[in-house]
Design a protein around this motif. Structure first.
Motif, PDB file in Angstrom:
ATOM      1  N   VAL A  90       0.851  -1.197   0.000  1.00 47.85           N
ATOM      2  CA  VAL A  90       0.000   0.000   0.000  1.00 47.85           C
ATOM      3  C   VAL A  90       0.883   1.241   0.000  1.00 47.85           C
ATOM      4  N   TYR A  91       1.907   1.219   0.851  1.00 46.29           N
ATOM      5  CA  TYR A  91       2.852   2.342   0.890  1.00 46.29           C
ATOM      6  C   TYR A  91       3.595   2.473  -0.437  1.00 46.29           C
ATOM      7  N   MET A  92       4.028   1.348  -1.018  1.00 50.46           N
ATOM      8  CA  MET A  92       4.779   1.413  -2.261  1.00 50.46           C
ATOM      9  C   MET A  92       3.952   2.031  -3.390  1.00 50.46           C
ATOM     10  N   VAL A  93       2.673   1.629  -3.476  1.00 53.26           N
ATOM     11  CA  VAL A  93       1.810   2.184  -4.514  1.00 53.26           C
ATOM     12  C   VAL A  93       1.616   3.676  -4.320  1.00 53.26           C
ATOM     13  N   ALA A  94       1.391   4.088  -3.055  1.00 50.89           N
ATOM     14  CA  ALA A  94       1.187   5.517  -2.772  1.00 50.89           C
ATOM     15  C   ALA A  94       2.449   6.322  -3.068  1.00 50.89           C
ATOM     16  N   ARG A  95       3.589   5.824  -2.598  1.00 48.44           N
ATOM     17  CA  ARG A  95       4.856   6.535  -2.816  1.00 48.44           C
ATOM     18  C   ARG A  95       5.269   6.494  -4.277  1.00 48.44           C
ATOM     19  N   GLY A  96       5.008   5.394  -4.948  1.00 49.31           N
ATOM     20  CA  GLY A  96       5.409   5.262  -6.341  1.00 49.31           C
ATOM     21  C   GLY A  96       4.674   6.191  -7.281  1.00 49.31           C
ATOM     22  N   SER A  97       3.457   6.595  -6.912  1.00 51.31           N
ATOM     23  CA  SER A  97       2.684   7.481  -7.788  1.00 51.31           C
ATOM     24  C   SER A  97       3.344   8.842  -7.949  1.00 51.31           C
ATOM     25  N   LYS A  98       4.233   9.196  -7.041  1.00 49.21           N
ATOM     26  CA  LYS A  98       4.905  10.498  -7.122  1.00 49.21           C
ATOM     27  C   LYS A  98       5.917  10.554  -8.267  1.00 49.21           C
ATOM     28  N   PHE A  99       6.276   9.407  -8.801  1.00 43.96           N
ATOM     29  CA  PHE A  99       7.229   9.388  -9.910  1.00 43.96           C
ATOM     30  C   PHE A  99       6.535   9.491 -11.263  1.00 43.96           C
ATOM     31  N   TYR A 100       5.202   9.596 -11.250  1.00 48.18           N
ATOM     32  CA  TYR A 100       4.442   9.641 -12.494  1.00 48.18           C
ATOM     33  C   TYR A 100       3.776  10.997 -12.651  1.00 48.18           C
ATOM     34  N   ARG A 101       4.074  11.669 -13.729  1.00 46.73           N
ATOM     35  CA  ARG A 101       3.469  12.968 -14.017  1.00 46.73           C
ATOM     36  C   ARG A 101       2.262  12.727 -14.917  1.00 46.73           C
ATOM     37  N   GLY A 102       1.246  12.096 -14.345  1.00 50.12           N
ATOM     38  CA  GLY A 102       0.099  11.673 -15.133  1.00 50.12           C
ATOM     39  C   GLY A 102      -1.123  12.542 -14.927  1.00 50.12           C
ATOM     40  N   THR A 103      -2.275  11.938 -15.127  1.00 54.59           N
ATOM     41  CA  THR A 103      -3.549  12.636 -15.053  1.00 54.59           C
ATOM     42  C   THR A 103      -4.261  12.304 -13.745  1.00 54.59           C
ATOM     43  N   SER A 104      -5.389  12.968 -13.540  1.00 55.43           N
ATOM     44  CA  SER A 104      -6.185  12.668 -12.354  1.00 55.43           C
ATOM     45  C   SER A 104      -6.718  11.240 -12.415  1.00 55.43           C
ATOM     46  N   GLY A 105      -6.917  10.725 -13.630  1.00 57.13           N
ATOM     47  CA  GLY A 105      -7.358   9.345 -13.783  1.00 57.13           C
ATOM     48  C   GLY A 105      -6.335   8.368 -13.244  1.00 57.13           C
ATOM     49  N   GLN A 106      -5.073   8.691 -13.446  1.00 55.83           N
ATOM     50  CA  GLN A 106      -4.013   7.832 -12.918  1.00 55.83           C
ATOM     51  C   GLN A 106      -4.012   7.864 -11.393  1.00 55.83           C
ATOM     52  N   ARG A 107      -4.234   9.042 -10.820  1.00 54.64           N
ATOM     53  CA  ARG A 107      -4.303   9.140  -9.362  1.00 54.64           C
ATOM     54  C   ARG A 107      -5.480   8.324  -8.825  1.00 54.64           C
ATOM     55  N   SER A 108      -6.605   8.353  -9.545  1.00 50.76           N
ATOM     56  CA  SER A 108      -7.764   7.571  -9.124  1.00 50.76           C
ATOM     57  C   SER A 108      -7.451   6.080  -9.163  1.00 50.76           C
ATOM     58  N   ALA A 109      -6.729   5.656 -10.203  1.00 46.11           N
ATOM     59  CA  ALA A 109      -6.345   4.247 -10.310  1.00 46.11           C
ATOM     60  C   ALA A 109      -5.448   3.852  -9.145  1.00 46.11           C
ATOM     61  N   THR A 110      -4.577   4.768  -8.731  1.00 48.31           N
ATOM     62  CA  THR A 110      -3.699   4.504  -7.585  1.00 48.31           C
ATOM     63  C   THR A 110      -4.515   4.280  -6.319  1.00 48.31           C
ATOM     64  N   TYR A 111      -5.532   5.122  -6.110  1.00 44.61           N
ATOM     65  CA  TYR A 111      -6.379   4.972  -4.931  1.00 44.61           C
ATOM     66  C   TYR A 111      -7.151   3.648  -4.966  1.00 44.61           C
ATOM     67  N   VAL A 112      -7.577   3.247  -6.157  1.00 43.92           N
ATOM     68  CA  VAL A 112      -8.318   1.985  -6.289  1.00 43.92           C
ATOM     69  C   VAL A 112      -7.423   0.805  -5.911  1.00 43.92           C
ATOM     70  N   VAL A 113      -6.187   0.808  -6.411  1.00 43.31           N
ATOM     71  CA  VAL A 113      -5.255  -0.274  -6.087  1.00 43.31           C
ATOM     72  C   VAL A 113      -4.983  -0.307  -4.584  1.00 43.31           C
ATOM     73  N   MET A 114      -4.771   0.852  -3.986  1.00 42.37           N
ATOM     74  CA  MET A 114      -4.537   0.911  -2.549  1.00 42.37           C
ATOM     75  C   MET A 114      -5.737   0.365  -1.777  1.00 42.37           C
ATOM     76  N   ALA A 115      -6.947   0.732  -2.217  1.00 45.84           N
ATOM     77  CA  ALA A 115      -8.157   0.260  -1.541  1.00 45.84           C
ATOM     78  C   ALA A 115      -8.281  -1.255  -1.638  1.00 45.84           C
ATOM     79  N   ILE A 116      -7.949  -1.810  -2.804  1.00 44.86           N
ATOM     80  CA  ILE A 116      -8.022  -3.260  -2.986  1.00 44.86           C
ATOM     81  C   ILE A 116      -7.053  -3.961  -2.040  1.00 44.86           C
ATOM     82  N   LEU A 117      -5.847  -3.423  -1.902  1.00 48.82           N
ATOM     83  CA  LEU A 117      -4.860  -4.027  -1.012  1.00 48.82           C
ATOM     84  C   LEU A 117      -5.315  -3.956   0.446  1.00 48.82           C
ATOM     85  N   VAL A 118      -5.903  -2.828   0.824  1.00 41.24           N
ATOM     86  CA  VAL A 118      -6.381  -2.685   2.205  1.00 41.24           C
ATOM     87  C   VAL A 118      -7.522  -3.656   2.477  1.00 41.24           C
TER      88      VAL A 118
END
Length: 210
Positions: A90-118
């Motif tokens: 969960v931490y790796m996914v959250a921290r790893g998103s900072k290396f991506y200069r993407g869109t809000s959709g990518q941030r939403s996908a990050t939250y979804v992955v984190m939620a699934i892991l939790v």
């Protein structure tokens, strides 16, 4: 379980060195599915340095944590070995998103992955909590019931034979059940091919149920 902890720890450490900038587009999950334009938005060199450090730390800390906890309680050590990597990711996914200069959709996908892991962590933790409790045996006039996870009912008319034994059968594998820490519950396959039900707390002398 110590062997499993060692294998898992070594696997995480080796994983940290497996992915390189040269093979990331083939091996790195998520990155290998991106278009070239999306890959250009990722600082892959910096991300892989983080990826390597993360997995080395995860592997070492997993083994040390398991070894320390196991000295006091093997049940909690087993749960730690399974849940700790999930929460770490969960931490790796959250921290790893900072290396991506993407869109809000990518941030939403990050939250979804984190939620699934939790959610997975909570579900597995609940399963461990339920499995690491002593089963209760109730004898009624017409049946015997074993309550708890992997419980069962045996009708009196179905009992054709019983025996008291002070030893367990030789087990070759788990068919459908739980084995971790001090507990073994559910269906297990013996060396001679039989499927037996076991309800065992290794710290409390008990009889296997066949």
């Amino acid at each position: 379980m110590l062997t499993a902890a060692i294998v898992l720890s070594v696997t995480f450490v080796l994983l940290g060195f497996l992915v390189t900038p040269g093979n990331a587009k083939y091996l790195l999950s998520g990155y290998n599915m991106m278009s070239e334009s999306d890959r250009a938005k990722i600082d892959i060199a910096s991300y892989l340095r983080f990826f390597t450090r993360f997995h080395i730390f995860l592997g070492i800390s997993l083994f040390i944590g398991f070894w320390i906890i196991n000295r006091f309680n093997s049940n909690w050590a087993t749960a730690f070995m399974v849940l700790y990597p999930l929460l770490a990711y969960v931490y790796m996914v959250a921290r790893g998103s900072k290396f991506y200069r993407g869109t809000s959709g990518q941030r939403s996908a990050t939250y979804v992955v984190m939620a699934i892991l939790v959610v997975a962590g909570v579900a597995i933790g609940s399963m461990f909590f339920a499995s690491m409790k002593n089963s209760q045996i109730f004898l009624a006039p017409n049946e015997l019931e074993i309550k708890g996870i992997y419980g069962m009912k045996i009708a009196r008319d179905d009992v054709t034979y019983f025996a008291v034994t002070d030893s367990l059968p030789d087990i070759s594998s788990r068919a459908s059940g739980f084995a971790g820490g001090e507990f073994s519950k559910g269906a297990f396959k013996t060396d001679d091919g039989r499927i037996v039900k076991l309800y065992i707390n290794k710290k409390i002398p008990s009889l296997p149920v066949y």
